[in-house]
Motif scaffolding. Structure first.
Motif, PDB file in Angstrom:
ATOM      1  N   GLN A  82       0.966  -1.247  -0.012  1.00 20.25           N
ATOM      2  CA  GLN A  82      -0.114  -0.046   0.022  1.00 20.25           C
ATOM      3  C   GLN A  82       0.912   1.102  -0.005  1.00 20.25           C
ATOM      4  O   GLN A  82       1.785   1.161   0.698  1.00 20.25           O
ATOM      5  CB  GLN A  82      -1.013  -0.026   1.330  1.00 20.25           C
ATOM      6  CG  GLN A  82      -1.867   1.186   1.434  1.00 20.25           C
ATOM      7  CD  GLN A  82      -2.842   1.272   2.261  1.00 20.25           C
ATOM      8  OE1 GLN A  82      -2.384   0.468   3.522  1.00 20.25           O
ATOM      9  NE2 GLN A  82      -3.980   1.922   2.419  1.00 20.25           N
ATOM     10  N   ALA A  83       0.401   2.168  -0.686  1.00 18.54           N
ATOM     11  CA  ALA A  83       1.266   3.573  -0.737  1.00 18.54           C
ATOM     12  C   ALA A  83       1.153   4.152   0.646  1.00 18.54           C
ATOM     13  O   ALA A  83      -0.345   4.224   0.961  1.00 18.54           O
ATOM     14  CB  ALA A  83       0.674   4.431  -1.890  1.00 18.54           C
TER      15      ALA A  83
ATOM     16  N   THR B  87       0.592   7.475   1.303  1.00 15.41           N
ATOM     17  CA  THR B  87      -0.209   8.501   1.166  1.00 15.41           C
ATOM     18  C   THR B  87      -1.705   7.875   1.341  1.00 15.41           C
ATOM     19  O   THR B  87      -2.591   8.518   1.759  1.00 15.41           O
ATOM     20  CB  THR B  87       0.133   9.480   0.000  1.00 15.41           C
ATOM     21  OG1 THR B  87       1.132   9.714  -0.197  1.00 15.41           O
ATOM     22  CG2 THR B  87      -0.772  10.705  -0.074  1.00 15.41           C
ATOM     23  N   ASP B  88      -1.888   6.702   0.574  1.00 17.03           N
ATOM     24  CA  ASP B  88      -3.380   6.375   0.526  1.00 17.03           C
ATOM     25  C   ASP B  88      -3.735   5.515   2.127  1.00 17.03           C
ATOM     26  O   ASP B  88      -4.803   6.219   2.489  1.00 17.03           O
ATOM     27  CB  ASP B  88      -3.295   5.043  -0.386  1.00 17.03           C
ATOM     28  CG  ASP B  88      -3.208   5.202  -1.695  1.00 17.03           C
ATOM     29  OD1 ASP B  88      -3.477   6.639  -2.092  1.00 17.03           O
ATOM     30  OD2 ASP B  88      -2.973   4.680  -2.508  1.00 17.03           O
TER      31      ASP B  88
ATOM     32  N   ARG C  17      -4.542   8.978   3.937  1.00 17.79           N
ATOM     33  CA  ARG C  17      -6.111   9.450   3.609  1.00 17.79           C
ATOM     34  C   ARG C  17      -6.830   8.762   4.381  1.00 17.79           C
ATOM     35  O   ARG C  17      -7.752   9.244   4.880  1.00 17.79           O
ATOM     36  CB  ARG C  17      -6.134   9.406   2.152  1.00 17.79           C
ATOM     37  CG  ARG C  17      -5.256   9.971   1.181  1.00 17.79           C
ATOM     38  CD  ARG C  17      -5.668  10.413  -0.163  1.00 17.79           C
ATOM     39  NE  ARG C  17      -4.795  11.015  -0.912  1.00 17.79           N
ATOM     40  CZ  ARG C  17      -3.673  10.522  -1.819  1.00 17.79           C
ATOM     41  NH1 ARG C  17      -3.597   9.266  -1.991  1.00 17.79           N
ATOM     42  NH2 ARG C  17      -3.090  11.352  -2.534  1.00 17.79           N
ATOM     43  N   GLU C  18      -6.767   7.435   4.460  1.00 18.61           N
ATOM     44  CA  GLU C  18      -7.819   6.775   5.157  1.00 18.61           C
ATOM     45  C   GLU C  18      -7.880   6.897   6.728  1.00 18.61           C
ATOM     46  O   GLU C  18      -8.652   7.076   7.181  1.00 18.61           O
ATOM     47  CB  GLU C  18      -7.447   5.011   5.043  1.00 18.61           C
ATOM     48  CG  GLU C  18      -7.548   4.575   3.587  1.00 18.61           C
ATOM     49  CD  GLU C  18      -7.180   2.961   3.504  1.00 18.61           C
ATOM     50  OE1 GLU C  18      -7.088   2.734   4.527  1.00 18.61           O
ATOM     51  OE2 GLU C  18      -7.240   2.596   2.401  1.00 18.61           O
TER      52      GLU C  18
ATOM     53  N   ALA D  58      -1.842  14.399   2.904  1.00 14.45           N
ATOM     54  CA  ALA D  58      -3.035  13.835   3.277  1.00 14.45           C
ATOM     55  C   ALA D  58      -3.869  14.934   4.087  1.00 14.45           C
ATOM     56  O   ALA D  58      -4.847  15.509   3.540  1.00 14.45           O
ATOM     57  CB  ALA D  58      -3.274  12.713   3.869  1.00 14.45           C
TER      58      ALA D  58
END
Length: 352
Positions: free
Chosen positions: A231-232, A234-235, A238-239, A265
């Motif tokens: 998983q990145a 930044t992703d 964001r979550e 984020a």
């Protein structure tokens, strides 16, 4: 005295110029046997004038010691390696190399195979292993092969193993940071989250345990956001920040990569730092790109490398293995106004 030219100077050349046997010259350069002080001084003087350089590999084979220390990193992950671990690794090597030279040793950065074999042609006296996991194959293979080991990070080895650790005292540092953030969170109680990676090395585990203990003690719900494999960052950030500030108003990040992801984020969501969201990280507050809006648990990797090398060399010179708890310094965010905290950075107490 005529110097030998147009060829590599050998031990026979030194012996002939000094008027003594090659055996005596060998004893001088290998520190073996009993050689009179005057003779030793003459051999070294003649050797210096001739430009003689002892064969390091030959000396290592005869003495069983190469005076070379290996540094091996246990972790590589494409999503995080370039941003955080590679710069950290380079600084560890720099600090270890500078320290090693002071003691007459050399440093060799080496790769390793999946089963823990260190891929190098150099004979290594000892190994520094960066960020090992429990039962790490690099550590275990090195100990099995009779090498002394120092780990950058905690490690549980079998009793009697020739191993020492250099580790940050996160059991003290994490509560210090959370208490600092809580004092600054005057409008609402602190609701901190923890952002970590998928790898459960000692540093990550001790950080999680210290965070959860603080939350339990203060009656706060814990929230550990762990990066999924592949998983990145930044992703994942964001979550984590998708929750309202009523649920999360502070995030402590395991390293600079996760910190950068959180600040990115937060900007996307229009959250100001540290106004809407307090952010803290374990990292180097003096590094290029350090964010003044962020509070740091400051660990200098150059100093860590030096401590690792110094600890390992002491073991190689005959001292018992002795682990070291590295000092962790709390550096507030640039605009932090904490009346309970001193103006200058404060060092979290270290225990060894």
């Amino acid at each position: 005295m005529n110097t030998v030219s147009n060829k590599q100077v050998g031990i026979q050349d030194v012996a002939k110029a000094a008027g003594i046997s090659t055996a005596t010259v060998s004893q001088v350069y290998n520190n073996k046997g009993e050689v009179a002080a005057a003779t030793r001084e003459r051999v070294l003087e003649v050797g210096s004038k001739l430009g003689y350089r002892p064969n390091a590999i030959g000396q290592a084979l005869r003495s069983g010691k190469s005076r070379v220390i290996g540094i091996v990193v246990s972790y590589r992950d494409s999503a995080v390696w370039e941003q955080t671990y590679m710069p950290y690794y380079r600084n560890i090597i720099a600090g270890a190399a500078i320290e090693a030279v002071e003691h007459g040793y050399s440093i060799s950065a080496a790769a390793s195979s999946a089963d823990g074999r260190i891929e190098t042609y150099l004979p290594l006296d000892g190994v520094i292993v960066v960020d090992p996991v429990p039962g790490d194959p690099i550590v275990e293979q090195s100990l099995k092969n009779g090498r002394a080991v120092v780990t950058d990070g905690g490690y549980q080895a079998k009793p009697g193993a020739q191993l020492a650790t250099v580790h940050a005292d996160m059991a003290q540092a994490i509560p210090d940071m959370l208490n600092h953030l809580a004092r600054r969170s005057r409008e609402a109680p602190l609701r901190p989250a923890l952002f970590v990676g998928p790898r459960l090395d000692d540093y990550t585990v001790s950080t999680i345990e210290s965070y959860r203990h603080w939350c339990t003690t203060h009656g706060v719900a814990s929230r550990v956001a762990s990066l999924a494999p592949g998983q990145a960052p930044t992703d994942a950030a964001r979550e984590l920040l998708a929750a309202s500030t009523d649920e999360v108003n502070a995030v402590h990040c395991l390293n600079e990569t996760y910190c950068n992801a959180i600040t990115t984020a937060a900007a996307e969501l229009g959250l100001s730092i540290p106004g809407d969201l307090q952010v803290s990280v374990t990292g180097n507050s003096k590094a290029i790109g350090a964010d003044p809006r962020v509070a740091y648990l400051n660990i200098d990797p150059v100093e860590t490398g030096a401590i690792c090398a110094r600890t390992l060399i002491a073991m190689l010179e005959g001292d018992p293995a002795q682990s070291v708890a590295q000092e962790v310094t709390l550096v507030p965010a640039a605009d932090a106004t904490d009346p309970a905290a001193p103006a200058a950075p404060t060092a979290a107490p270290a225990t060894g």
